[in-house]
Write a protein that holds these residues in place. Structure first.
Motif, mmCIF file in Angstrom:
data_model
loop_
_atom_site.group_PDB
_atom_site.id
_atom_site.type_symbol
_atom_site.label_atom_id
_atom_site.label_comp_id
_atom_site.label_asym_id
_atom_site.label_seq_id
_atom_site.Cartn_x
_atom_site.Cartn_y
_atom_site.Cartn_z
ATOM 1 N N ALA A 1 9.099 -7.857 6.508
ATOM 2 C CA ALA A 1 8.676 -8.061 5.015
ATOM 3 C C ALA A 1 8.576 -6.368 4.640
ATOM 4 C CB ALA A 1 7.363 -8.676 4.835
ATOM 5 N N ARG A 2 7.699 -5.638 5.234
ATOM 6 C CA ARG A 2 7.390 -4.245 4.470
ATOM 7 C C ARG A 2 8.392 -3.288 4.680
ATOM 8 N NH1 ARG A 2 4.857 -2.770 1.710
ATOM 9 N NH2 ARG A 2 3.654 -1.086 2.583
ATOM 10 N N THR A 3 9.421 -3.675 5.793
ATOM 11 C CA THR A 3 10.564 -2.380 5.811
ATOM 12 C C THR A 3 11.696 -3.019 4.865
ATOM 13 O OG1 THR A 3 11.105 -3.789 7.863
ATOM 14 C CG2 THR A 3 9.837 -1.458 8.172
ATOM 15 N N ALA A 4 12.012 -4.393 4.955
ATOM 16 C CA ALA A 4 13.090 -4.933 4.119
ATOM 17 C C ALA A 4 12.809 -4.665 2.744
ATOM 18 C CB ALA A 4 13.190 -6.226 4.490
ATOM 19 N N ALA A 5 11.805 -4.593 2.363
ATOM 20 C CA ALA A 5 11.489 -4.291 0.791
ATOM 21 C C ALA A 5 11.861 -3.045 0.418
ATOM 22 C CB ALA A 5 10.007 -4.583 0.482
ATOM 23 N N ILE A 6 11.713 -2.024 1.282
ATOM 24 C CA ILE A 6 12.095 -0.552 0.913
ATOM 25 C C ILE A 6 13.654 -0.635 0.680
ATOM 26 C CG2 ILE A 6 12.204 1.804 1.729
ATOM 27 C CD1 ILE A 6 9.449 1.048 3.097
ATOM 28 N N PHE B 1 17.834 3.594 6.634
ATOM 29 C CA PHE B 1 16.731 3.071 7.485
ATOM 30 C C PHE B 1 15.571 3.352 7.247
ATOM 31 C CE2 PHE B 1 18.200 7.322 9.330
ATOM 32 C CZ PHE B 1 17.086 7.774 9.751
ATOM 33 N N VAL B 2 14.539 2.649 7.674
ATOM 34 C CA VAL B 2 12.985 2.705 7.502
ATOM 35 C C VAL B 2 12.533 2.624 8.973
ATOM 36 C CG1 VAL B 2 11.085 1.749 6.439
ATOM 37 C CG2 VAL B 2 13.096 1.534 5.193
ATOM 38 N N GLY B 3 11.638 3.673 9.073
ATOM 39 C CA GLY B 3 10.776 3.724 10.422
ATOM 40 C C GLY B 3 9.602 3.798 9.949
ATOM 41 N N THR B 4 8.934 2.959 10.917
ATOM 42 C CA THR B 4 7.277 2.806 11.136
ATOM 43 C C THR B 4 6.742 3.563 12.273
ATOM 44 O OG1 THR B 4 6.874 0.847 12.043
ATOM 45 C CG2 THR B 4 7.687 0.942 9.853
ATOM 46 N N ASP B 5 5.397 3.665 12.140
ATOM 47 C CA ASP B 5 4.678 3.966 13.169
ATOM 48 C C ASP B 5 4.182 2.784 14.014
ATOM 49 O OD1 ASP B 5 2.990 5.823 14.760
ATOM 50 O OD2 ASP B 5 1.497 6.304 13.118
ATOM 51 N N TYR C 1 13.895 6.740 5.806
ATOM 52 C CA TYR C 1 12.623 6.625 5.266
ATOM 53 C C TYR C 1 11.500 6.548 6.275
ATOM 54 C CZ TYR C 1 9.332 4.954 1.488
ATOM 55 O OH TYR C 1 8.261 4.784 0.717
ATOM 56 N N TYR C 2 10.341 7.090 5.995
ATOM 57 C CA TYR C 2 9.196 6.826 7.017
ATOM 58 C C TYR C 2 7.884 6.285 6.159
ATOM 59 C CZ TYR C 2 4.982 7.585 10.011
ATOM 60 O OH TYR C 2 4.041 7.489 10.966
ATOM 61 N N LEU C 3 7.654 5.040 6.885
ATOM 62 C CA LEU C 3 6.660 4.013 6.394
ATOM 63 C C LEU C 3 5.501 4.581 7.329
ATOM 64 C CD1 LEU C 3 5.463 2.078 4.088
ATOM 65 C CD2 LEU C 3 6.725 0.125 6.032
ATOM 66 N N PRO C 4 4.401 5.238 6.878
ATOM 67 C CA PRO C 4 3.081 5.275 7.848
ATOM 68 C C PRO C 4 2.295 4.304 7.998
ATOM 69 C CG PRO C 4 2.851 6.293 5.760
ATOM 70 C CD PRO C 4 4.134 5.636 5.489
ATOM 71 N N GLU C 5 2.677 3.258 8.638
ATOM 72 C CA GLU C 5 1.995 1.999 8.811
ATOM 73 C C GLU C 5 2.316 1.612 10.414
ATOM 74 O OE1 GLU C 5 2.328 -1.130 6.028
ATOM 75 O OE2 GLU C 5 2.486 0.075 4.259
ATOM 76 N N LEU C 6 1.268 1.144 10.905
ATOM 77 C CA LEU C 6 1.378 0.681 12.277
ATOM 78 C C LEU C 6 1.849 -0.782 12.305
ATOM 79 C CD1 LEU C 6 -2.135 1.883 13.555
ATOM 80 C CD2 LEU C 6 0.195 2.911 14.325
ATOM 81 N N LEU C 7 3.107 -0.895 12.424
ATOM 82 C CA LEU C 7 3.907 -2.201 12.240
ATOM 83 C C LEU C 7 4.465 -2.723 13.566
ATOM 84 C CD1 LEU C 7 5.174 -1.933 8.567
ATOM 85 C CD2 LEU C 7 2.994 -2.975 9.155
#
Length: 315
Positions: free
Chosen positions: A99-104, A113-117, A204-210
């Motif tokens: 949900a969090r990455t697809a929204a971006i 692409f969207v990467g997370t922690d 894109y970097y999303l700084p959340e532990l997902l």
């Protein structure tokens, strides 16, 4: 057609695979397909998969082992989603990852692409907060700002901040680049991110532990280190960067990989090839190089004992 294709390549992991599968089925975002590609497992994986009745799951079983990278590609080829993620059979997604990455990606079509922690977990699924923070610092994510990454090549090559299993991609972008290269069992993820950066793609970097990345004993040992280092050398030799800073780092890492592989081969008894690689990588550490060459002159039992003693002294 679904929005997201989730791929989990697997091989003889019937004990851990259910955790990975269930982490996908527990997503708050439900418009996905889950592709399990089985690289000829000889354990109870087929029986395990027969127990799942969710029609979003596709099970691809290869009758014999075709190799890690080729198995991954079979899952990618079977995907139909607009977005795509591949993560390992011993890891897990947190419930809000999709949900969090697809929204971006939904909000900005220019982002590829969207990467997370991610968390570090142990074999018992326990999160280790100290190791998680250390891991984020080590790979440059602790200081990586949220949003589109400007210096993407430096981030993915020097810092190696993005982790494939914690990244959602546009599938069309991966199709354009050919996804991961065939017949490479290690460093295929590093190679993919470098190719994305060189092709001018946006990350894109999303700084959340997902996501949850598991550390366990199966990841260690000389038998895993040797093929890994062979593939790392192959990966590092496939590029030559115009920027002096990047090229110097590439050469430094290449020399390190050659030296370490040479030492491992000497320890295992493959002396001629080991010496050749130690000499090729000696500029990384002349002390280690000459130590390794000296140990190569010892008979087998003494050589093994000497390597063990050196490890104890280091650790």
């Amino acid at each position: 057609m679904v929005t997201i294709s989730v791929c989990i390549p697997t091989f003889n992991r019937e004990n851990l695979l259910p955790y990975a599968i269930n982490s996908v089925l527990a997503q708050t975002y439900t418009d996905f397909e889950l592709i399990i590609c089985d690289d000829g497992s000889s354990d109870g994986t087929p029986e395990l998969m027969s127990q799942y009745t969710d029609n979003r799951i596709k099970y691809i079983r290869h009758p014999q082992n075709i190799g890690k990278s080729n198995n991954m590609r079979s899952g990618f080829d079977a995907a139909s989603g607009t977005y795509f993620i591949k993560f390992d059979d011993d890891d897990r997604l947190t419930p809000d990852f999709l949900a969090r990455t697809a929204a971006i990606l939904d909000q900005d079509s220019s982002i590829d692409f969207v990467g997370t922690d991610h968390w570090i977990i142990d074999i018992n699924n326990i999160r280790d907060e100290a190791k998680t923070q250390e891991n984020s610092r080590r790979w440059g994510r602790a200081n990586l700002a949220a949003g589109i990454v400007d210096n993407l090549l430096e981030v993915v090559f020097i810092q190696q901040s993005f982790q494939v299993g914690a990244t959602l991609f546009r599938r069309s972008t991966l199709q354009e680049l050919g996804f991961m290269l065939p017949n490479i069992q290690n460093c295929e993820d590093n190679d993919l991110f470098v190719r994305l950066a060189l092709a001018g793609k946006k990350g894109y970097y999303l700084p959340e532990l997902l996501m949850e990345y598991r550390y366990h004993a199966e990841q260690q040992g000389i038998d895993r280190a040797i093929p890994y280092l062979f593939d790392k050398i192959k990966y590092l030799e496939s590029y030559k960067f115009p920027a002096e800073k990047l090229e110097n780092i590439r050469q430094h890492r290449l020399n390190e990989a050659k030296l370490l592989l040479g030492l491992r081969l000497i320890e295992k008894g493959e002396i001629p090839k080991g010496r050749e690689l130690v000499l090729a990588g000696k500029s990384f550490s002349t002390t280690k190089a000459w130590t390794g060459l000296g140990l190569s002159l010892l008979p087998g039992v003494l050589r093994g004992q000497a390597f063990s003693l050196l490890r104890q002294m280091r650790g």
